[in-house]
Design an enzyme around this catalytic site. Structure first.
Site, PDB file in Angstrom:
ATOM      1  N   ALA A 253      39.765  44.806  37.402  1.00 58.55           N
ATOM      2  CA  ALA A 253      40.152  45.905  36.509  1.00 58.55           C
ATOM      3  C   ALA A 253      41.618  45.918  36.075  1.00 58.55           C
ATOM      4  O   ALA A 253      41.945  46.533  35.057  1.00 58.55           O
ATOM      5  CB  ALA A 253      39.829  47.243  37.184  1.00 58.55           C
ATOM      6  N   ALA A 254      42.504  45.299  36.826  1.00 57.42           N
ATOM      7  CA  ALA A 254      43.936  45.385  36.500  1.00 57.42           C
ATOM      8  C   ALA A 254      44.232  44.735  35.145  1.00 57.42           C
ATOM      9  O   ALA A 254      43.563  43.774  34.766  1.00 57.42           O
ATOM     10  CB  ALA A 254      44.751  44.717  37.597  1.00 57.42           C
ATOM     11  N   PRO A 255      45.223  45.277  34.430  1.00 59.28           N
ATOM     12  CA  PRO A 255      46.133  46.363  34.785  1.00 59.28           C
ATOM     13  C   PRO A 255      45.603  47.773  34.499  1.00 59.28           C
ATOM     14  O   PRO A 255      46.330  48.744  34.655  1.00 59.28           O
ATOM     15  CB  PRO A 255      47.359  46.085  33.917  1.00 59.28           C
ATOM     16  CG  PRO A 255      46.784  45.455  32.687  1.00 59.28           C
ATOM     17  CD  PRO A 255      45.619  44.628  33.153  1.00 59.28           C
ATOM     18  N   GLY A 256      44.364  47.883  34.047  1.00 62.74           N
ATOM     19  CA  GLY A 256      43.766  49.198  33.900  1.00 62.74           C
ATOM     20  C   GLY A 256      43.508  49.655  32.485  1.00 62.74           C
ATOM     21  O   GLY A 256      43.128  50.812  32.272  1.00 62.74           O
ATOM     22  N   LYS A 258      41.060  48.774  30.392  1.00 63.31           N
ATOM     23  CA  LYS A 258      39.638  49.087  30.228  1.00 63.31           C
ATOM     24  C   LYS A 258      39.240  50.258  31.118  1.00 63.31           C
ATOM     25  O   LYS A 258      38.467  51.127  30.697  1.00 63.31           O
ATOM     26  CB  LYS A 258      38.798  47.845  30.546  1.00 63.31           C
ATOM     27  CG  LYS A 258      37.299  48.043  30.441  1.00 63.31           C
ATOM     28  CD  LYS A 258      36.562  46.720  30.245  1.00 63.31           C
ATOM     29  CE  LYS A 258      37.020  45.634  31.189  1.00 63.31           C
ATOM     30  NZ  LYS A 258      36.787  45.968  32.612  1.00 63.31           N
ATOM     31  N   ASP A 303      37.283  42.069  46.338  1.00 57.91           N
ATOM     32  CA  ASP A 303      36.833  40.829  45.702  1.00 57.91           C
ATOM     33  C   ASP A 303      35.550  41.113  44.926  1.00 57.91           C
ATOM     34  O   ASP A 303      34.525  41.459  45.513  1.00 57.91           O
ATOM     35  CB  ASP A 303      36.588  39.773  46.783  1.00 57.91           C
ATOM     36  CG  ASP A 303      36.244  38.411  46.213  1.00 57.91           C
ATOM     37  OD1 ASP A 303      35.847  38.325  45.038  1.00 57.91           O
ATOM     38  OD2 ASP A 303      36.361  37.412  46.952  1.00 57.91           O
ATOM     39  N   ASP A 320      34.867  41.997  33.690  1.00 57.20           N
ATOM     40  CA  ASP A 320      35.729  41.240  32.791  1.00 57.20           C
ATOM     41  C   ASP A 320      36.279  40.075  33.609  1.00 57.20           C
ATOM     42  O   ASP A 320      37.327  40.187  34.234  1.00 57.20           O
ATOM     43  CB  ASP A 320      36.844  42.134  32.249  1.00 57.20           C
ATOM     44  CG  ASP A 320      37.647  41.471  31.147  1.00 57.20           C
ATOM     45  OD1 ASP A 320      37.134  40.534  30.525  1.00 57.20           O
ATOM     46  OD2 ASP A 320      38.799  41.891  30.911  1.00 57.20           O
ATOM     47  N   CYS A 373      37.916  36.918  27.770  1.00 56.70           N
ATOM     48  CA  CYS A 373      38.866  36.801  26.662  1.00 56.70           C
ATOM     49  C   CYS A 373      38.924  35.338  26.209  1.00 56.70           C
ATOM     50  O   CYS A 373      39.992  34.789  25.960  1.00 56.70           O
ATOM     51  CB  CYS A 373      40.241  37.326  27.039  1.00 56.70           C
ATOM     52  SG  CYS A 373      40.905  36.665  28.576  1.00 56.70           S
TER      53      CYS A 373
END
Length: 442
Positions: A253-256, A258, A303, A320, A373
């Site tokens: 999820a980082a950096p946040g 989404k 993880d 992602d 991406c």
């Protein structure tokens, strides 16, 4: 990092040396330095065009750049970029400044630098025009990477994509939809930041110019009204269509960006677990959520390939996954240096493992979003198709109802009805990105 000399070319050289020879990231190496427009252009331009520059240097020197010592080849690349790609640096200045750098940092090579760059400067205009060379040179893409584009989309489209990846589509911001576009535009303009309509996403603006105030220093940013996020990444959350009062797991999820978007789309009324394997990056999620005033996010270290229990708990899971990043070459030129065919092959089983584990966390009737991406079909459609062949309890769901009106589908409509879409830098004017929406059977 050692202190840098204050001359522009010293800074550019030392940042480039760290990137080329030590694997540093250009954006991090530039931080805290006396960075001018020239330094930024020289660093990003030299890295972006490095494959092409090495070819030109070899033509002029008769020597393989990889056989030269690191300091010499870095100086030659920087000098060659000024001669071939920059329209603002006179040839004599590019040569002389490069020789001076060699005298400081590669004394035994100053003669070679002088001779090679003089030969480059004396090339006729046709020889300096990269567009006359084969596509890999013209587009500054390793043959193995251009080969992926060519295999997936054909030569003509591969060239179109490669050209688009030579220049960034620009910075976009997502704003809280509780504010109007006019409000956000006025707030940013008060800090000298000019914006315009985005390509296709709502609650999104494209930065035209930022004057002397960085976006992160603007009042709108500090007040939690905006976040910097790519337009294509925003679409992933919209396609996910998160609902209030549901449990959501955001993997990797980082950096946040989404994660916070999912929260805002649910009016901060969902229960979101945001997962990242790196503790320092978990902190970035927390910082962004706090700045935006979001309460529904629980950021944690974990993880994504193993997280969860035997019991599925989430109505929506987004994954992602780590990928080649080929859709980001314009914004992150370092990828051109680091990515190889072998590295992509190493990523495929990691992606599969994360996707398989993400699926285990989805409740019956729930939704799974897979995104990358990159525009490499091996990491995108092929991964999804393999997953579906092994997981009969999942099926692709038509995403056309979730797509923005301004997004032109064209020949992608059939694929979108099968739950998948790829965004392209040449036609969509955004980062290359892939999204798939899958549903678990009841």
């Amino acid at each position: 990092m050692a202190d840098y000399s204050k001359t522009e070319r010293d800074i550019a050289y030392k940042v480039l040396y760290e990137c080329f020879e030590k694997g540093a990231f250009s954006n991090l190496s530039l931080k805290g330095q006396d960075v001018t427009d020239f330094v930024t252009a020289a660093v990003y331009g030299t890295i972006t065009m490095s494959y092409s520059l090495d070819y030109i240097i070899k033509q002029a020197s008769g020597k393989d750049v990889s056989k030269m010592d690191g300091r010499t080849r870095t100086i030659l690349r920087l000098g060659c970029w000024q001669l071939i790609c920059s329209t603002k640096v006179p040839a004599y200045a590019a040569v002389d400044s490069s020789v001076n750098l060699a005298k400081k940092y590669a004394k035994n090579s100053s003669g070679l630098v002088n001779a090679v760059l003089h030969r480059v400067s004396e090339m006729d205009d046709k020889a300096k025009n990269l567009e006359v060379y084969k596509p890999e040179i013209a587009l500054s893409l390793k043959p193995e990477i251009f080969g992926i584009f060519k295999k997936d989309y054909g030569k003509e489209r591969a060239v179109s994509i490669g050209k688009a990846l030579l220049s960034s589509s620009g910075t976009t911001i997502r704003y809280d939809s509780s504010y109007s576009k006019d409000q956000i535009t006025a707030d940013l303009r008060a800090n000298g930041i000019e914006v315009e309509e985005s390509s296709f996403m709502d609650s999104c603006l494209k930065v035209v110019s930022s004057g002397s105030v960085a976006i992160g220093d603007s009042k709108a940013f500090k007040d939690g009204k905006i976040i910097v996020q790519g337009e294509s990444a925003m679409l992933a959350s919209v396609v996910a269509n998160p609902q209030k009062n549901t449990r959501i797991l955001d993997c990797c999820a980082a950096p946040g960006g989404k994660t916070t978007h999912l929260a805002q789309l649910t009016n901060d009324e969902a229960m979101i677990d945001a997962l990242d394997i790196n503790e320092s990056r978990v902190e970035l999620i927390k910082q962004n959520a706090k700045r935006l005033g979001i309460k529904s996010i629980n950021a944690m270290k974990g993880d994504a390939s193993t997280f969860g229990s035997n019991k599925a708990q989430y109505d929506l899971v987004t994954a992602d996954v780590p990928c080649s990043g080929l859709g980001l070459l314009a914004k992150k030129p370092d990828i051109r240096l680091q990515i190889t065919y072998d590295r992509i092959q190493e990523l495929l089983p990691i992606q599969k493992k994360i996707l398989d584990n993400a699926a285990r966390n989805v409740v019956p009737g729930g939704t799974l979003i897979y995104s990358t991406c990159t525009i490499n079909k091996a990491e995108n459609e092929n991964q999804v198709e393999e997953f579906l062949s092994e997981h009969e309890d999942f099926y692709p769901e038509d995403i056309t109802p979730f797509l923005p009106e301004r997004l032109v589908l064209g020949d992608r409509e059939e694929l979108a009805k099968k739950g998948m879409i790829t965004l392209f830098p040449d036609t969509d004017k955004c980062d290359g990105f892939f999204i798939a929406r899958l549903r678990r059977r009841e």
